[in-house]
Design a protein around this motif. Sequence first.
Motif, PDB file in Angstrom:
ATOM      1  N   ALA A   1      38.861  33.492  43.476  1.00  0.00           N
ATOM      2  CA  ALA A   1      39.020  34.824  44.071  1.00  0.00           C
ATOM      3  C   ALA A   1      39.908  35.709  43.209  1.00  0.00           C
ATOM      4  O   ALA A   1      39.577  36.875  42.934  1.00  0.00           O
ATOM      5  CB  ALA A   1      39.603  34.685  45.474  1.00  0.00           C
ATOM      6  N   LEU A   2      41.069  35.162  42.757  1.00  0.00           N
ATOM      7  CA  LEU A   2      41.942  35.952  41.895  1.00  0.00           C
ATOM      8  C   LEU A   2      41.281  36.251  40.560  1.00  0.00           C
ATOM      9  O   LEU A   2      41.444  37.334  39.995  1.00  0.00           O
ATOM     10  CB  LEU A   2      43.265  35.207  41.676  1.00  0.00           C
ATOM     11  N   GLY A   3      40.523  35.274  40.038  1.00  0.00           N
ATOM     12  CA  GLY A   3      39.823  35.488  38.772  1.00  0.00           C
ATOM     13  C   GLY A   3      38.754  36.564  38.884  1.00  0.00           C
ATOM     14  O   GLY A   3      38.540  37.350  37.949  1.00  0.00           O
ATOM     15  N   MET A   4      38.074  36.622  40.047  1.00  0.00           N
ATOM     16  CA  MET A   4      37.056  37.663  40.236  1.00  0.00           C
ATOM     17  C   MET A   4      37.699  39.048  40.254  1.00  0.00           C
ATOM     18  O   MET A   4      37.153  40.006  39.698  1.00  0.00           O
ATOM     19  CB  MET A   4      36.283  37.399  41.529  1.00  0.00           C
ATOM     20  N   MET A   5      38.877  39.149  40.880  1.00  0.00           N
ATOM     21  CA  MET A   5      39.569  40.441  40.896  1.00  0.00           C
ATOM     22  C   MET A   5      40.007  40.855  39.482  1.00  0.00           C
ATOM     23  O   MET A   5      39.919  42.026  39.106  1.00  0.00           O
ATOM     24  CB  MET A   5      40.789  40.368  41.822  1.00  0.00           C
ATOM     25  N   GLN A   6      40.475  39.878  38.707  1.00  0.00           N
ATOM     26  CA  GLN A   6      40.888  40.190  37.338  1.00  0.00           C
ATOM     27  C   GLN A   6      39.678  40.589  36.492  1.00  0.00           C
ATOM     28  O   GLN A   6      39.738  41.566  35.723  1.00  0.00           O
ATOM     29  CB  GLN A   6      41.578  38.978  36.726  1.00  0.00           C
TER      30      GLN A   6
ATOM     31  N   THR B   1      29.573  35.516  38.245  1.00  0.00           N
ATOM     32  CA  THR B   1      29.035  34.154  38.117  1.00  0.00           C
ATOM     33  C   THR B   1      29.809  33.358  37.079  1.00  0.00           C
ATOM     34  O   THR B   1      30.087  32.161  37.265  1.00  0.00           O
ATOM     35  CB  THR B   1      27.544  34.216  37.744  1.00  0.00           C
ATOM     36  N   ASP B   2      30.180  34.002  35.979  1.00  0.00           N
ATOM     37  CA  ASP B   2      30.987  33.305  34.961  1.00  0.00           C
ATOM     38  C   ASP B   2      32.300  32.811  35.550  1.00  0.00           C
ATOM     39  O   ASP B   2      32.752  31.694  35.267  1.00  0.00           O
ATOM     40  CB  ASP B   2      31.265  34.245  33.781  1.00  0.00           C
ATOM     41  N   VAL B   3      32.936  33.640  36.389  1.00  0.00           N
ATOM     42  CA  VAL B   3      34.205  33.242  36.999  1.00  0.00           C
ATOM     43  C   VAL B   3      33.989  32.067  37.948  1.00  0.00           C
ATOM     44  O   VAL B   3      34.777  31.117  37.977  1.00  0.00           O
ATOM     45  CB  VAL B   3      34.842  34.432  37.742  1.00  0.00           C
ATOM     46  N   ILE B   4      32.904  32.113  38.736  1.00  0.00           N
ATOM     47  CA  ILE B   4      32.615  31.020  39.683  1.00  0.00           C
ATOM     48  C   ILE B   4      32.408  29.712  38.926  1.00  0.00           C
ATOM     49  O   ILE B   4      32.954  28.662  39.306  1.00  0.00           O
ATOM     50  CB  ILE B   4      31.380  31.374  40.529  1.00  0.00           C
ATOM     51  N   PHE B   5      31.629  29.758  37.863  1.00  0.00           N
ATOM     52  CA  PHE B   5      31.381  28.535  37.095  1.00  0.00           C
ATOM     53  C   PHE B   5      32.660  28.028  36.440  1.00  0.00           C
ATOM     54  O   PHE B   5      32.903  26.819  36.377  1.00  0.00           O
ATOM     55  CB  PHE B   5      30.313  28.788  36.031  1.00  0.00           C
ATOM     56  N   THR B   6      33.487  28.951  35.927  1.00  0.00           N
ATOM     57  CA  THR B   6      34.753  28.533  35.316  1.00  0.00           C
ATOM     58  C   THR B   6      35.642  27.807  36.329  1.00  0.00           C
ATOM     59  O   THR B   6      36.370  26.884  35.974  1.00  0.00           O
ATOM     60  CB  THR B   6      35.501  29.753  34.747  1.00  0.00           C
ATOM     61  N   ALA B   7      35.570  28.235  37.609  1.00  0.00           N
ATOM     62  CA  ALA B   7      36.374  27.615  38.670  1.00  0.00           C
ATOM     63  C   ALA B   7      35.671  26.407  39.275  1.00  0.00           C
ATOM     64  O   ALA B   7      36.105  25.914  40.313  1.00  0.00           O
ATOM     65  CB  ALA B   7      36.683  28.645  39.748  1.00  0.00           C
ATOM     66  N   HIS B   8      34.597  25.914  38.635  1.00  0.00           N
ATOM     67  CA  HIS B   8      33.867  24.714  39.085  1.00  0.00           C
ATOM     68  C   HIS B   8      33.222  24.916  40.454  1.00  0.00           C
ATOM     69  O   HIS B   8      33.165  23.991  41.275  1.00  0.00           O
ATOM     70  CB  HIS B   8      34.792  23.499  39.111  1.00  0.00           C
ATOM     71  N   GLY B   9      32.760  26.154  40.719  1.00  0.00           N
ATOM     72  CA  GLY B   9      32.063  26.425  41.966  1.00  0.00           C
ATOM     73  C   GLY B   9      30.550  26.403  41.772  1.00  0.00           C
ATOM     74  O   GLY B   9      30.041  26.358  40.649  1.00  0.00           O
ATOM     75  N   VAL B  10      29.843  26.426  42.903  1.00  0.00           N
ATOM     76  CA  VAL B  10      28.380  26.458  42.899  1.00  0.00           C
ATOM     77  C   VAL B  10      27.945  27.804  43.464  1.00  0.00           C
ATOM     78  O   VAL B  10      28.400  28.203  44.554  1.00  0.00           O
ATOM     79  CB  VAL B  10      27.793  25.309  43.728  1.00  0.00           C
ATOM     80  N   LEU B  11      27.108  28.512  42.722  1.00  0.00           N
ATOM     81  CA  LEU B  11      26.568  29.778  43.204  1.00  0.00           C
ATOM     82  C   LEU B  11      25.491  29.460  44.231  1.00  0.00           C
ATOM     83  O   LEU B  11      24.430  28.931  43.897  1.00  0.00           O
ATOM     84  CB  LEU B  11      26.002  30.590  42.035  1.00  0.00           C
ATOM     85  N   ASP B  12      25.778  29.781  45.495  1.00  0.00           N
ATOM     86  CA  ASP B  12      24.815  29.454  46.554  1.00  0.00           C
ATOM     87  C   ASP B  12      23.673  30.454  46.581  1.00  0.00           C
ATOM     88  O   ASP B  12      22.501  30.101  46.553  1.00  0.00           O
ATOM     89  CB  ASP B  12      25.544  29.413  47.905  1.00  0.00           C
ATOM     90  N   LYS B  13      24.029  31.746  46.638  1.00  0.00           N
ATOM     91  CA  LYS B  13      22.964  32.753  46.677  1.00  0.00           C
ATOM     92  C   LYS B  13      23.555  34.132  46.446  1.00  0.00           C
ATOM     93  O   LYS B  13      24.780  34.344  46.589  1.00  0.00           O
ATOM     94  CB  LYS B  13      22.223  32.729  48.013  1.00  0.00           C
ATOM     95  N   PHE B  14      22.708  35.069  46.062  1.00  0.00           N
ATOM     96  CA  PHE B  14      23.014  36.486  46.079  1.00  0.00           C
ATOM     97  C   PHE B  14      22.416  37.052  47.359  1.00  0.00           C
ATOM     98  O   PHE B  14      21.240  36.815  47.682  1.00  0.00           O
ATOM     99  CB  PHE B  14      22.419  37.211  44.875  1.00  0.00           C
TER     100      PHE B  14
ATOM    101  N   TYR C   1      45.377  34.798  56.111  1.00  0.00           N
ATOM    102  CA  TYR C   1      46.377  35.149  55.106  1.00  0.00           C
ATOM    103  C   TYR C   1      45.782  36.134  54.101  1.00  0.00           C
ATOM    104  O   TYR C   1      44.568  36.133  53.847  1.00  0.00           O
ATOM    105  CB  TYR C   1      46.855  33.913  54.345  1.00  0.00           C
ATOM    106  N   HIS C   2      46.665  36.931  53.529  1.00  0.00           N
ATOM    107  CA  HIS C   2      46.320  37.827  52.414  1.00  0.00           C
ATOM    108  C   HIS C   2      46.748  37.126  51.127  1.00  0.00           C
ATOM    109  O   HIS C   2      47.944  36.898  50.919  1.00  0.00           O
ATOM    110  CB  HIS C   2      47.054  39.157  52.586  1.00  0.00           C
ATOM    111  N   LEU C   3      45.800  36.734  50.275  1.00  0.00           N
ATOM    112  CA  LEU C   3      46.107  36.081  48.991  1.00  0.00           C
ATOM    113  C   LEU C   3      46.555  37.137  47.981  1.00  0.00           C
ATOM    114  O   LEU C   3      45.873  38.139  47.777  1.00  0.00           O
ATOM    115  CB  LEU C   3      44.879  35.336  48.456  1.00  0.00           C
TER     116      LEU C   3
END
Length: 1002
Positions: A821-826, A782-795, A925-927
């Motif tokens: 996505a890359l930040g979540m992997m890191q 969730t921290d990564v999503i917020f840092t990337a200016h995303g909205v957490l829709d649901k778990f 594609y594979h990112l």
Amino acid sequence: MADIHQTGLRVIRRVVGIKDATALLLLILFTLLIAPIYIQNYISDTPKVQNGIVDFSDWDFGRNTPTLEGDWQFFWKSLAADINPDNAVYAYVPGLWTDMEPAYPLKGYASYRLEIRGLAPGIYEVHFPMLYTAATVWLDGRQVSVTGQIGTTADTTRTVFQPHSIFITSDGEPHELVLEQSVFHHRANGIEIVPVIGTIKGVSAYKQLLSTKDMLLHAAFVILSLYGFTIFVFQRDDKSSLYFGLFCGLAGVSMLVMGVNVVELAIPDISLRLLLFILYVPFAAAYAFFALYIGALYPAERLAWVDRIFVTLFLLMSAAHAVLLVFGETLTSSYIVPVLGVVGIPFFIYILSIITRAVLNGRDGAGIMLLGTVIFVGFLSNDLLVEANVLHRDEVVLFGVGEFGVVVFLLSQVMILAGRWSVTLSRSQRLATDLSQLIDMSSAVASDETLPNLLGRIVHSGRRFLNADRGTLFLYDEDTDELWSMVAEGVTNREIRISADTGLAGACFRTGEIIRVNDAYGDERFLSSVDEQTGFQTREILSVPVETKAGKRIGVMQVLNKEGSLPFDEADKYKLVAFASQAAISLENADLFGKIVQARKYNENILASMSNGVISINRNYQVEKVNRAAVDIWGGVEDAYVGQNAAEILAQNNEWLKSELLAASADGEARTYVDIDIHNYDGDTKSVNLSIVPLADEESDMGLLLLLEDITQEKRLKGTMSRFMTKEVADRIMEEGSEALSGITVNASVLFADMRRFTSLTEELGAQETVAMLNEFFSKMTDVIFTAHGVLDKFIGDAIMAVFGTPLESDIDADNALGCALGMMQALGQLNQARQARGEGSIAISIGIATGEVVAGTIGSAKRMEYTVVGDSVNLASRLENLTRYYGADIIVSEGTMNAALQGWTKRELDLIRVKGRDEPVVIYHLLAEDAPEITFLDQYERGLAQFRARNWIEVIRTFEQVLKNHPPDRPSAIYLERAKLFAANPPPKDWDGVWTMQDKS
């Protein structure tokens, strides 16, 4: 006029760098007094020799002793017996025959001839000062003086350094004077010093003057050499006196051969090479110790690397002289002298630059040093340039006046060393004064309780106590591990911060050692960046740690650039240690006082900044404090509350509250009211959570505290949204109102992330550990999503759905999703490291991203609603996440996402597929991260994919077999190898479009 005079003296004292300018004035006076003694014989208006003839018919020998300067007849490779006046050329005396036009060779023999006319009857004396050649003087055809042995070859010549004196008994007739010379063993030739003629009394006085000057110079070098060594014995930390003693001693040895050749007088049969050894070897070495002497006097002004270059050069020249002379190469050795003269020019310029900077920096004695050195360098350079044939003797006003420069310079050094010695003798007297000052300054420092004022007083007092140009107090900041200073004298409103383990201050703080550096820029630990920030030029530093009585190190005290020419010494070190101890006590007291004040301000700031309302009521039911939030909730203005009866003012529109306040005060029990309505001053109704808390100590009732939390619709909505989106998005939604949450069609990027092997993990962990794992995992993601200016829709169980582009759309939503996505992997990698360190298993996730139109809004029933998005892109993102297992890729991204992205992301095309429930094929594609191993064979992979699309099955098989040989785990390459083999055996139809249809749920 008196004011002008006083101002002038102050300027002189500042520029000269000494407390009393009397010494400088005495040096100037002495220079003016002795100057005529050294230059009078070179500026007299004596008759000149013209065409080999000099006429004294009109000269009064009682007036002065004239010189025989001018054009003598010169005969190359001719001795007295072979002279033919008709073949004469003319050579200027004083001068060398190698300087003539055209120049004659160095090696050889020659004769000088002069006809003297106009001598009245009587006895006269002609004196040739030092001749550095084998020479014979002939008078009227008679040999009257011989030194060495005249020869026509090197083997038949013996060179001796001696002057000549001859006597002429005149009857009024002309006299012929011939000087023979032969030069094979030394570069000196010709008549370097002009001869003189006069009465016996006059020439005797002239020779006595020369002898006296030489002997005085010899004595001066000996005495000053002993003087320097004596000072060093009693003051070992002052290396300048040692270097000065060595300089004087070595130069004094060389001087024994110059002027009156004392060595040859004492040892008549001394060999030429031993004589030159005494002359040249110590003379070149003396230059090196002169450089060390100046550097030790003014260490902050010197450049250490330049010193090393000059010292090395001079010592190498001295060594070269020694080696050559040991092997008998006297002529070659003499050729080093011009080189020494040429090197001496930039050397003396460098020395003058050091002394000039010392004058500008106000060093004690620098003015005397500058004057003495200018005179010394000027006259010595004049002689060296003539000796090196850079200047000709007929091009200079004076020659042979280096002795004058040496005398003035030596006298200036006596004044400087005497002044430095007097400083040492007065230190014991200053110690008592320093102790008295320490007591007075400690009392003054301890009188200030506020930290900023205290720091300023400590720095100012410490600087004055140590007689330094600047002072700095660094305190240790435990939170940042830095040393900081808000007070550095000479720096206005500029805080200095440095790492606690860098620089000289950092070294002092970490080790607890006292650091004294006399050349800041020569110490690799020195941070020159601080000088660049402050604009101050640091030369020398004294640093001591500041410690509390308990031994805790809290900072570093520094003083910079001691006033005067002497550096910080041992006494200064102990003085600063004592002062730092007193400063530490004052800082502890100020810290205690500051904590009390800070605690009070902290409480007031907390009260003022709290979003919840706070009202404090004393035991008399009067309002004492009310913060801004309480006024906003209850209405009105702050002044309407303070000092008023709380039960009446708060219960005007809320009758029930009055009885609750009285009850809480009576029974001492706290009361909490959740989601109640109150009516404020402005007639508005506010939904609040209210708490009434009695205040009491062990002995008595102290009053009440009211806490109010505003839970109106806007604040409740914002608090809810902040759990699912960033604060910035929530704030903008609050500004735009409910329209932002209504059903709208937007272009958004949807991200699905799912945990792999979740079922097996839950079986291994158990219920409680599974919940703990999910909470930790979801928090990181969730921290990564917020840092990337995303909205957490649901778990969704162990999965996460995030949206980028709704409720607020931007041009970089696709880039934010890819970066997320890359930040979540890191972040997952960091989480797994922590889990492995705790002995727990690793977590793996897969991510799918799709971009396109979706419908966004609040969806649900009347009892439960949620803000979400629906549409084809949502389904596609979920399908792509499922495909990660098939393709062995952790992040799969749709073609629409890559097209919408503005940045150049690293990727590789996986496939052109048709997923179930969707007729339109999509490129996936594979990112790849920047350090992904797939990058190493990306070009080879893309060539294989292009061959696959071109139906070149054999090449496809060869390419992907090579890829898998080097990278066997690559699943996409294995898929294309399998398909190529299938199509090679069973080719697809001609209208095959390359689309691969997924048969399962994916």
